[in-house]
Design an enzyme around this catalytic site. Structure first.
Site, PDB file in Angstrom:
ATOM      1  N   GLY A   1       0.779  -1.245   0.000  1.00  0.00           N
ATOM      2  CA  GLY A   1       0.000   0.000   0.000  1.00  0.00           C
ATOM      3  C   GLY A   1       0.803   1.283   0.000  1.00  0.00           C
ATOM      4  O   GLY A   1       0.252   2.348   0.252  1.00  0.00           O
TER       5      GLY A   1
ATOM      6  N   SER B   1       1.919   8.174   1.867  1.00  0.00           N
ATOM      7  CA  SER B   1       1.130   6.983   2.191  1.00  0.00           C
ATOM      8  C   SER B   1       1.326   6.578   3.646  1.00  0.00           C
ATOM      9  O   SER B   1       2.457   6.593   4.160  1.00  0.00           O
ATOM     10  CB  SER B   1       1.565   5.803   1.315  1.00  0.00           C
ATOM     11  OG  SER B   1       1.264   6.033  -0.039  1.00  0.00           O
ATOM     12  N   ILE B   2       0.230   6.172   4.278  1.00  0.00           N
ATOM     13  CA  ILE B   2       0.319   5.675   5.655  1.00  0.00           C
ATOM     14  C   ILE B   2       1.278   4.480   5.701  1.00  0.00           C
ATOM     15  O   ILE B   2       2.070   4.347   6.635  1.00  0.00           O
ATOM     16  CB  ILE B   2      -1.087   5.311   6.171  1.00  0.00           C
ATOM     17  CG1 ILE B   2      -1.940   6.588   6.294  1.00  0.00           C
ATOM     18  CG2 ILE B   2      -1.001   4.576   7.505  1.00  0.00           C
ATOM     19  CD1 ILE B   2      -3.401   6.354   6.634  1.00  0.00           C
TER      20      ILE B   2
ATOM     21  N   VAL C   1      -3.978  -6.395  -5.973  1.00  0.00           N
ATOM     22  CA  VAL C   1      -4.727  -7.334  -5.126  1.00  0.00           C
ATOM     23  C   VAL C   1      -6.040  -7.823  -5.743  1.00  0.00           C
ATOM     24  O   VAL C   1      -6.710  -8.678  -5.165  1.00  0.00           O
ATOM     25  CB  VAL C   1      -5.010  -6.745  -3.721  1.00  0.00           C
ATOM     26  CG1 VAL C   1      -3.735  -6.572  -2.936  1.00  0.00           C
ATOM     27  CG2 VAL C   1      -5.806  -5.445  -3.814  1.00  0.00           C
TER      28      VAL C   1
ATOM     29  N   ILE D   1      -4.513  -0.752   1.986  1.00  0.00           N
ATOM     30  CA  ILE D   1      -5.030  -0.644   0.611  1.00  0.00           C
ATOM     31  C   ILE D   1      -6.531  -0.386   0.626  1.00  0.00           C
ATOM     32  O   ILE D   1      -7.267  -1.044   1.374  1.00  0.00           O
ATOM     33  CB  ILE D   1      -4.735  -1.973  -0.136  1.00  0.00           C
ATOM     34  CG1 ILE D   1      -3.230  -2.086  -0.436  1.00  0.00           C
ATOM     35  CG2 ILE D   1      -5.557  -2.096  -1.405  1.00  0.00           C
ATOM     36  CD1 ILE D   1      -2.821  -3.421  -1.026  1.00  0.00           C
TER      37      ILE D   1
ATOM     38  N   TYR E   1     -18.350   9.604   2.823  1.00  0.00           N
ATOM     39  CA  TYR E   1     -17.526   8.394   2.925  1.00  0.00           C
ATOM     40  C   TYR E   1     -18.260   7.201   2.285  1.00  0.00           C
ATOM     41  O   TYR E   1     -17.660   6.295   1.730  1.00  0.00           O
ATOM     42  CB  TYR E   1     -17.144   8.118   4.383  1.00  0.00           C
ATOM     43  CG  TYR E   1     -15.899   7.275   4.527  1.00  0.00           C
ATOM     44  CD1 TYR E   1     -14.680   7.696   3.991  1.00  0.00           C
ATOM     45  CD2 TYR E   1     -15.932   6.048   5.185  1.00  0.00           C
ATOM     46  CE1 TYR E   1     -13.533   6.914   4.110  1.00  0.00           C
ATOM     47  CE2 TYR E   1     -14.792   5.267   5.316  1.00  0.00           C
ATOM     48  CZ  TYR E   1     -13.606   5.705   4.778  1.00  0.00           C
ATOM     49  OH  TYR E   1     -12.479   4.930   4.904  1.00  0.00           O
TER      50      TYR E   1
ATOM     51  N   LYS F   1     -15.398  -0.684   4.785  1.00  0.00           N
ATOM     52  CA  LYS F   1     -14.576  -0.736   6.011  1.00  0.00           C
ATOM     53  C   LYS F   1     -15.271  -1.571   7.090  1.00  0.00           C
ATOM     54  O   LYS F   1     -14.605  -2.232   7.896  1.00  0.00           O
ATOM     55  CB  LYS F   1     -14.288   0.674   6.538  1.00  0.00           C
ATOM     56  CG  LYS F   1     -13.333   1.496   5.673  1.00  0.00           C
ATOM     57  CD  LYS F   1     -11.955   0.883   5.548  1.00  0.00           C
ATOM     58  CE  LYS F   1     -10.947   1.833   4.925  1.00  0.00           C
ATOM     59  NZ  LYS F   1      -9.706   1.158   4.516  1.00  0.00           N
TER      60      LYS F   1
ATOM     61  N   ILE G   1      -6.076  11.770   7.542  1.00  0.00           N
ATOM     62  CA  ILE G   1      -4.707  12.192   7.227  1.00  0.00           C
ATOM     63  C   ILE G   1      -4.678  12.536   5.735  1.00  0.00           C
ATOM     64  O   ILE G   1      -5.219  11.780   4.920  1.00  0.00           O
ATOM     65  CB  ILE G   1      -3.714  11.036   7.499  1.00  0.00           C
ATOM     66  CG1 ILE G   1      -3.714  10.677   8.986  1.00  0.00           C
ATOM     67  CG2 ILE G   1      -2.311  11.401   7.032  1.00  0.00           C
ATOM     68  CD1 ILE G   1      -2.972   9.394   9.308  1.00  0.00           C
ATOM     69  N   ARG G   2      -4.042  13.649   5.380  1.00  0.00           N
ATOM     70  CA  ARG G   2      -4.025  14.055   3.968  1.00  0.00           C
ATOM     71  C   ARG G   2      -3.088  13.159   3.150  1.00  0.00           C
ATOM     72  O   ARG G   2      -1.880  13.291   3.214  1.00  0.00           O
ATOM     73  CB  ARG G   2      -3.568  15.513   3.879  1.00  0.00           C
ATOM     74  CG  ARG G   2      -3.968  16.195   2.584  1.00  0.00           C
ATOM     75  CD  ARG G   2      -3.356  17.563   2.503  1.00  0.00           C
ATOM     76  NE  ARG G   2      -3.791  18.426   3.584  1.00  0.00           N
ATOM     77  CZ  ARG G   2      -4.950  19.071   3.607  1.00  0.00           C
ATOM     78  NH1 ARG G   2      -5.781  18.947   2.615  1.00  0.00           N
ATOM     79  NH2 ARG G   2      -5.276  19.833   4.625  1.00  0.00           N
TER      80      ARG G   2
ATOM     81  N   LEU H   1      -3.002  10.535  -0.764  1.00  0.00           N
ATOM     82  CA  LEU H   1      -3.590  10.411  -2.101  1.00  0.00           C
ATOM     83  C   LEU H   1      -5.027   9.890  -2.011  1.00  0.00           C
ATOM     84  O   LEU H   1      -5.947  10.438  -2.639  1.00  0.00           O
ATOM     85  CB  LEU H   1      -2.725   9.439  -2.917  1.00  0.00           C
ATOM     86  CG  LEU H   1      -2.892   9.422  -4.420  1.00  0.00           C
ATOM     87  CD1 LEU H   1      -2.494  10.772  -4.996  1.00  0.00           C
ATOM     88  CD2 LEU H   1      -2.045   8.313  -5.024  1.00  0.00           C
TER      89      LEU H   1
HETATM   90  N1  LIG Z   1      -5.841   8.941   4.834  1.00  0.00           N
HETATM   91  C1  LIG Z   1      -6.768   8.785   5.753  1.00  0.00           C
HETATM   92  O1  LIG Z   1      -7.364   9.750   6.245  1.00  0.00           O
HETATM   93  C2  LIG Z   1      -7.125   7.399   6.247  1.00  0.00           C
HETATM   94  C3  LIG Z   1      -7.795   7.264   7.476  1.00  0.00           C
HETATM   95  C4  LIG Z   1      -8.135   5.986   7.911  1.00  0.00           C
HETATM   96  C5  LIG Z   1      -7.817   4.877   7.133  1.00  0.00           C
HETATM   97  N2  LIG Z   1      -7.153   5.054   5.947  1.00  0.00           N
HETATM   98  C6  LIG Z   1      -6.826   3.861   5.158  1.00  0.00           C
HETATM   99  O2  LIG Z   1      -5.420   3.730   5.066  1.00  0.00           O
HETATM  100  C7  LIG Z   1      -5.116   2.913   3.935  1.00  0.00           C
HETATM  101  C8  LIG Z   1      -4.010   3.578   3.127  1.00  0.00           C
HETATM  102  O3  LIG Z   1      -4.479   4.767   2.515  1.00  0.00           O
HETATM  103  P1  LIG Z   1      -3.612   6.111   2.460  1.00  0.00           P
HETATM  104  O4  LIG Z   1      -4.455   7.171   3.073  1.00  0.00           O
HETATM  105  O5  LIG Z   1      -2.240   5.872   2.912  1.00  0.00           O
HETATM  106  O6  LIG Z   1      -3.638   6.456   0.878  1.00  0.00           O
HETATM  107  P2  LIG Z   1      -2.676   5.964  -0.315  1.00  0.00           P
HETATM  108  O7  LIG Z   1      -3.391   6.412  -1.558  1.00  0.00           O
HETATM  109  O8  LIG Z   1      -1.302   6.433  -0.109  1.00  0.00           O
HETATM  110  O9  LIG Z   1      -2.723   4.373  -0.195  1.00  0.00           O
HETATM  111  C9  LIG Z   1      -3.704   3.574  -0.798  1.00  0.00           C
HETATM  112  C10 LIG Z   1      -2.963   2.435  -1.453  1.00  0.00           C
HETATM  113  O10 LIG Z   1      -3.879   1.466  -2.003  1.00  0.00           O
HETATM  114  C11 LIG Z   1      -3.219   0.938  -3.127  1.00  0.00           C
HETATM  115  N3  LIG Z   1      -4.173   0.204  -3.988  1.00  0.00           N
HETATM  116  C12 LIG Z   1      -5.371   0.635  -4.472  1.00  0.00           C
HETATM  117  N4  LIG Z   1      -5.891  -0.316  -5.276  1.00  0.00           N
HETATM  118  C13 LIG Z   1      -5.004  -1.360  -5.286  1.00  0.00           C
HETATM  119  C14 LIG Z   1      -4.965  -2.610  -5.936  1.00  0.00           C
HETATM  120  N5  LIG Z   1      -5.946  -3.013  -6.772  1.00  0.00           N
HETATM  121  N6  LIG Z   1      -3.906  -3.433  -5.700  1.00  0.00           N
HETATM  122  C15 LIG Z   1      -2.902  -3.054  -4.887  1.00  0.00           C
HETATM  123  N7  LIG Z   1      -2.879  -1.868  -4.244  1.00  0.00           N
HETATM  124  C16 LIG Z   1      -3.922  -1.030  -4.446  1.00  0.00           C
HETATM  125  C17 LIG Z   1      -2.638   2.154  -3.818  1.00  0.00           C
HETATM  126  O11 LIG Z   1      -1.628   1.799  -4.747  1.00  0.00           O
HETATM  127  C18 LIG Z   1      -2.077   2.903  -2.621  1.00  0.00           C
HETATM  128  O12 LIG Z   1      -0.746   2.513  -2.378  1.00  0.00           O
HETATM  129  C19 LIG Z   1      -6.439   2.727   3.178  1.00  0.00           C
HETATM  130  O13 LIG Z   1      -7.005   1.494   3.566  1.00  0.00           O
HETATM  131  C20 LIG Z   1      -7.271   3.874   3.710  1.00  0.00           C
HETATM  132  O14 LIG Z   1      -8.671   3.625   3.607  1.00  0.00           O
HETATM  133  C21 LIG Z   1      -6.795   6.290   5.486  1.00  0.00           C
END
Ligand SMILES: NC(=O)c1ccc[n+]([C@@H]2O[C@H](COP(=O)([O-])OP(=O)(O)OC[C@H]3O[C@@H](n4cnc5c(N)ncnc54)[C@H](O)[C@@H]3O)[C@@H](O)[C@H]2O)c1
Length: 256
Positions: free
Chosen positions: A14, A20-21, A66, A93, A156, A163, A192-193, A195
């Site tokens: 991810g 990215s987180i 995935v 992801i 959302y 989720k 968190i800001r 992509l």
């Molecule tokens: N940013 C937030 O505010 C926040 C808060 C809570 C939870 N999350 C969750 O954290 C996780 C990471 O998101 P993020 O905010 O770091 O954003 P991010 O866009 O950096 O990460 C999302 C990742 O998912 C990957 N992805 C999407 N479709 C895919 C596929 N078919 N195969 C493989 N990889 C795939 C992307 O390549 C990317 O690396 C997600 O599950 C998101 O829902 C984010």
């Protein structure tokens, strides 16, 4: 180096860029000695992921979309070859169509619902299925979720429902895999800001509301999530499984 994760091999899925987180998690885990395998979704992000991975010691970078079972199969085979044993899996992801992340949930399409669930929830099951057999010394699996799984939150929409499926999957996987000494948990992060967050309409107003209402009066820093992931990947959390741990500066406990 003698860290909490020395000698541990961990798969991180991810990372798309340095916001990215999953990247913050990688930095926390690497700081405690983990050897990390990164995956990238497609060629569009490959170069960026390779560059980032190159800044940490002991990393490998492999492809994995995935939604494609054969790509997850190849990933498991390569990891078996390269690592032998796997100790941790970080699943970070999610995906939904932009048009499903605004307006009314009631307008969600069949396609959009299926796609969001496939990538954001089922993928955890698909990956865990192939990785737990590599965790022959016990292991820790974690994923990323959001409060929208429990509450109906503006914009959302289908991602909240996906989720909820992801969080239920965490409990079912934890119950299945405990007998193999494998734990499964999730971190529910505050906004968190990143992509992915860009896809959510009015994200700035969500951040402002957290700053006003969260007990700590601030938004979540990505390193706070990274350090909780470190705890979950380490033996310090050995008694915890099937849990959703909030890293949101307390936002979810507050009433009106
Ligand atoms: N940013 C937030 O505010 C926040 C808060 C809570 C939870 N999350 C969750 O954290 C996780 C990471 O998101 P993020 O905010 O770091 O954003 P991010 O866009 O950096 O990460 C999302 C990742 O998912 C990957 N992805 C999407 N479709 C895919 C596929 N078919 N195969 C493989 N990889 C795939 C992307 O390549 C990317 O690396 C997600 O599950 C998101 O829902 C984010």
């Amino acid at each position: 180096m003698n860290g909490l994760l020395s000698g541990k091999n961990i798969l991180i899925m991810g990372v798309a860029n340095d916001r990215s987180i999953a990247w913050a998690i990688a930095q926390s885990l690497a700081s405690q000695g983990a050897a990390i395998a990164f995956t990238y979704e497609n060629e569009r992000v490959e170069e960026r992921v390779r560059k980032l991975a190159g800044t940490l010691p002991n990393t490998v970078v492999l492809p994995c979309n995935v939604t494609v079972d054969t790509e997850i199969d190849s990933l498991a085979a390569t990891l078996k070859e390269q690592f032998g044993v796997l100790h941790g899996l970080v699943h970070s992801i999610a995906f939904a169509k932009t048009e499903e992340l605004e307006g009314l949930f009631v307008d969600t399409s069949r396609d959009g619902f299926a796609l969001a669930h496939d990538i954001s929830a089922y993928s955890l099951v698909a990956v865990a299925q192939r990785m737990y057999p590599l965790m022959t010394e016990g292991g820790s699996i974690m994923t990323m979720t959001y409060l929208g799984a429990e509450r109906a939150m503006k914009n959302y929409n289908v991602m909240g429902v996906a989720k909820a499926a992801l969080e239920a999957s965490v409990r079912y996987l934890a119950n299945d895999l405990g007998q193999f000494n494998v734990r499964v948990n999730a971190i529910s992060a505050g906004p968190i800001r990143t992509l992915a967050a860009k896809g959510i309409k009015d994200f700035n107003s969500i951040l402002r509301s957290v700053e006003e209402k969260a007990p700590m009066r601030r938004t979540t820093e990505v390193a706070e999530v990274g350090d909780t992931a470190l705890f979950l990947m380490s033996h310090l959390s050995r008694g915890i499984t099937g849990e959703i741990i909030f890293v949101d500066n307390g936002y979810h406990i507050v009433g009106v």
